[in-house]
Design a protein around this motif. Sequence first.
Motif, mmCIF file in Angstrom:
data_model
loop_
_atom_site.group_PDB
_atom_site.id
_atom_site.type_symbol
_atom_site.label_atom_id
_atom_site.label_comp_id
_atom_site.label_asym_id
_atom_site.label_seq_id
_atom_site.Cartn_x
_atom_site.Cartn_y
_atom_site.Cartn_z
ATOM 1 N N LEU A 45 0.936 -1.204 -0.049
ATOM 2 C CA LEU A 45 0.054 -0.029 0.112
ATOM 3 C C LEU A 45 0.967 1.346 -0.044
ATOM 4 O O LEU A 45 1.807 1.589 0.969
ATOM 5 C CB LEU A 45 -0.973 -0.052 1.078
ATOM 6 N N LYS A 46 0.647 2.060 -0.872
ATOM 7 C CA LYS A 46 1.481 3.333 -0.881
ATOM 8 C C LYS A 46 1.038 4.386 -0.088
ATOM 9 O O LYS A 46 1.773 5.463 -0.115
ATOM 10 C CB LYS A 46 1.183 3.762 -2.350
ATOM 11 N N ASN A 47 -0.103 4.389 0.651
ATOM 12 C CA ASN A 47 -0.455 5.489 1.534
ATOM 13 C C ASN A 47 0.635 5.569 2.614
ATOM 14 O O ASN A 47 1.074 4.542 3.100
ATOM 15 C CB ASN A 47 -1.624 5.056 2.198
ATOM 16 N N ASN A 48 0.901 6.543 3.022
ATOM 17 C CA ASN A 48 1.615 7.029 4.238
ATOM 18 C C ASN A 48 1.037 6.226 5.400
ATOM 19 O O ASN A 48 -0.419 6.722 5.642
ATOM 20 C CB ASN A 48 1.781 8.369 4.573
ATOM 21 N N LYS A 49 1.529 5.273 6.202
ATOM 22 C CA LYS A 49 0.883 4.619 7.072
ATOM 23 C C LYS A 49 2.016 4.328 8.526
ATOM 24 O O LYS A 49 2.842 4.346 8.336
ATOM 25 C CB LYS A 49 0.618 3.136 6.740
ATOM 26 N N LYS A 50 1.115 4.396 9.519
ATOM 27 C CA LYS A 50 1.938 4.286 10.819
ATOM 28 C C LYS A 50 1.120 3.117 11.560
ATOM 29 O O LYS A 50 -0.102 2.860 11.346
ATOM 30 C CB LYS A 50 1.957 5.595 11.674
ATOM 31 N N PHE A 51 2.098 2.469 12.496
ATOM 32 C CA PHE A 51 1.275 1.309 13.314
ATOM 33 C C PHE A 51 1.645 1.498 14.566
ATOM 34 O O PHE A 51 2.723 1.735 15.173
ATOM 35 C CB PHE A 51 1.753 -0.130 12.894
ATOM 36 N N LEU A 52 0.561 1.440 15.658
ATOM 37 C CA LEU A 52 0.562 1.700 16.952
ATOM 38 C C LEU A 52 0.020 0.607 17.706
ATOM 39 O O LEU A 52 -1.144 0.213 17.705
ATOM 40 C CB LEU A 52 -0.181 3.283 17.135
ATOM 41 N N ARG A 53 0.735 0.063 18.467
ATOM 42 C CA ARG A 53 0.491 -1.041 19.597
ATOM 43 C C ARG A 53 -0.079 -0.092 20.809
ATOM 44 O O ARG A 53 0.760 0.412 21.393
ATOM 45 C CB ARG A 53 1.792 -1.938 19.840
ATOM 46 N N ALA A 54 -1.273 -0.057 21.195
ATOM 47 C CA ALA A 54 -1.883 0.656 22.320
ATOM 48 C C ALA A 54 -3.369 0.253 22.663
ATOM 49 O O ALA A 54 -3.931 -0.430 21.820
ATOM 50 C CB ALA A 54 -1.961 2.023 21.687
ATOM 51 N N ASP A 55 -3.600 0.452 23.739
ATOM 52 C CA ASP A 55 -4.867 0.193 24.389
ATOM 53 C C ASP A 55 -5.478 1.647 24.218
ATOM 54 O O ASP A 55 -4.977 2.401 24.846
ATOM 55 C CB ASP A 55 -4.806 -0.176 25.689
ATOM 56 N N PHE A 56 -6.633 1.449 23.477
ATOM 57 C CA PHE A 56 -6.966 2.884 23.039
ATOM 58 C C PHE A 56 -7.980 3.699 24.142
ATOM 59 O O PHE A 56 -8.161 4.706 23.963
ATOM 60 C CB PHE A 56 -7.829 3.006 21.729
ATOM 61 N N GLY A 57 -8.159 3.001 25.083
ATOM 62 C CA GLY A 57 -8.576 3.591 26.484
ATOM 63 C C GLY A 57 -7.472 4.376 27.204
ATOM 64 O O GLY A 57 -7.914 4.687 28.237
ATOM 65 N N SER A 58 -6.408 3.909 26.960
ATOM 66 C CA SER A 58 -5.290 4.494 27.964
ATOM 67 C C SER A 58 -4.917 6.058 27.706
ATOM 68 O O SER A 58 -5.218 6.643 26.537
ATOM 69 C CB SER A 58 -4.116 3.663 27.617
ATOM 70 N N ASP A 59 -4.366 6.792 28.550
ATOM 71 C CA ASP A 59 -3.880 8.183 28.651
ATOM 72 C C ASP A 59 -2.569 7.967 27.505
ATOM 73 O O ASP A 59 -2.561 9.121 26.681
ATOM 74 C CB ASP A 59 -3.425 8.624 29.742
#
Length: 317
Positions: free
Chosen positions: A121-135
């Motif tokens: 995929l040519k789109n600019n992309k980032k990957f984030l390992r996170a609990d989206f309920g966290s600060d």
Amino acid sequence: MTQIYNTISDPMYQRQLINWYENEEIDQWLLYSGDGWSAYYNSKNQTYTNKDILSNDDFLDFSKKTFKKEEKTIFISLGCGNSETEKYIMSNLSDEYTVDYIWVDTSTQMIDMSVENLKELKNNKKFLRADFGSDEFKSEINNLCKNYDRKVFAFFGGTFGNIKYTKIINILYNILDENDKIWIDIWIRKWKKVEDDLKLFEIYKKYLSDENDKKKFLLNKIISDWINPSDGEIILESSEHTESEALQFSFYFKFNKKVSIDIKNYNIVFLPGYSIKLIQVYRFWVDGFVNLLEGHNFKLLEKQTKWFDGQFLFERN
């Protein structure tokens, strides 16, 4: 170049795991840890045929109502697994759209799958390992989403329907800024008759069969923490929420003997009769779902329903 950000440390994970076991309720994202990701994909889409659920083309068509050609957009997918749907959308959008992508999940295995799936995929992309309920997630996502005209958060794969909705809606409201968009797909409750509710109960009851891969998925996490499935049984309960007109189907592991487990030298005891909630599944009544989000200051912009499946676009007020 693939960029991967991580906000989850092992000590944080272990402390949360202990809390969840002591509260006798496993957080939904834990089911995908370890081998949970493979158990999930082995069981995915066993319940309905393609004609019963939204197709990739349905999502692609909906994206053209969600993204704007004249705006630079950041597309943040929460708990998106291997990004199969997102890949199809962005691979088939015309070059008139400028859409960058942030993939968010708690599972390192899911991150690896998504990185591999999106490598072309040519789109600019980032990957984030996170609990989206966290600060930590909120701080990181604010840093990553600067300088965009439009932010679109997404919940695909029915993920929204596995989390306590009173919790997740408040989390979303506090993550999103005014005018940010949230794109959600959900499982639908098509009727409100008792006999139809019983039909849905029978669908979920099939998960308890030893031949059903859904059962393997439900048991995967507790097995990895040294709980033997023969020390109890999975039970299914259902209830109705009058304020949202949603049906809730909850799966519990109920112990039939005393069991002790150890997590990093911290001992937890389960006595006979104790139950751990493994997961809940909500089936939403469409009008009730819309009223629920609008009651929490989200404005409905678009919707599409297809048999037992639906997708909705809301804007935070």
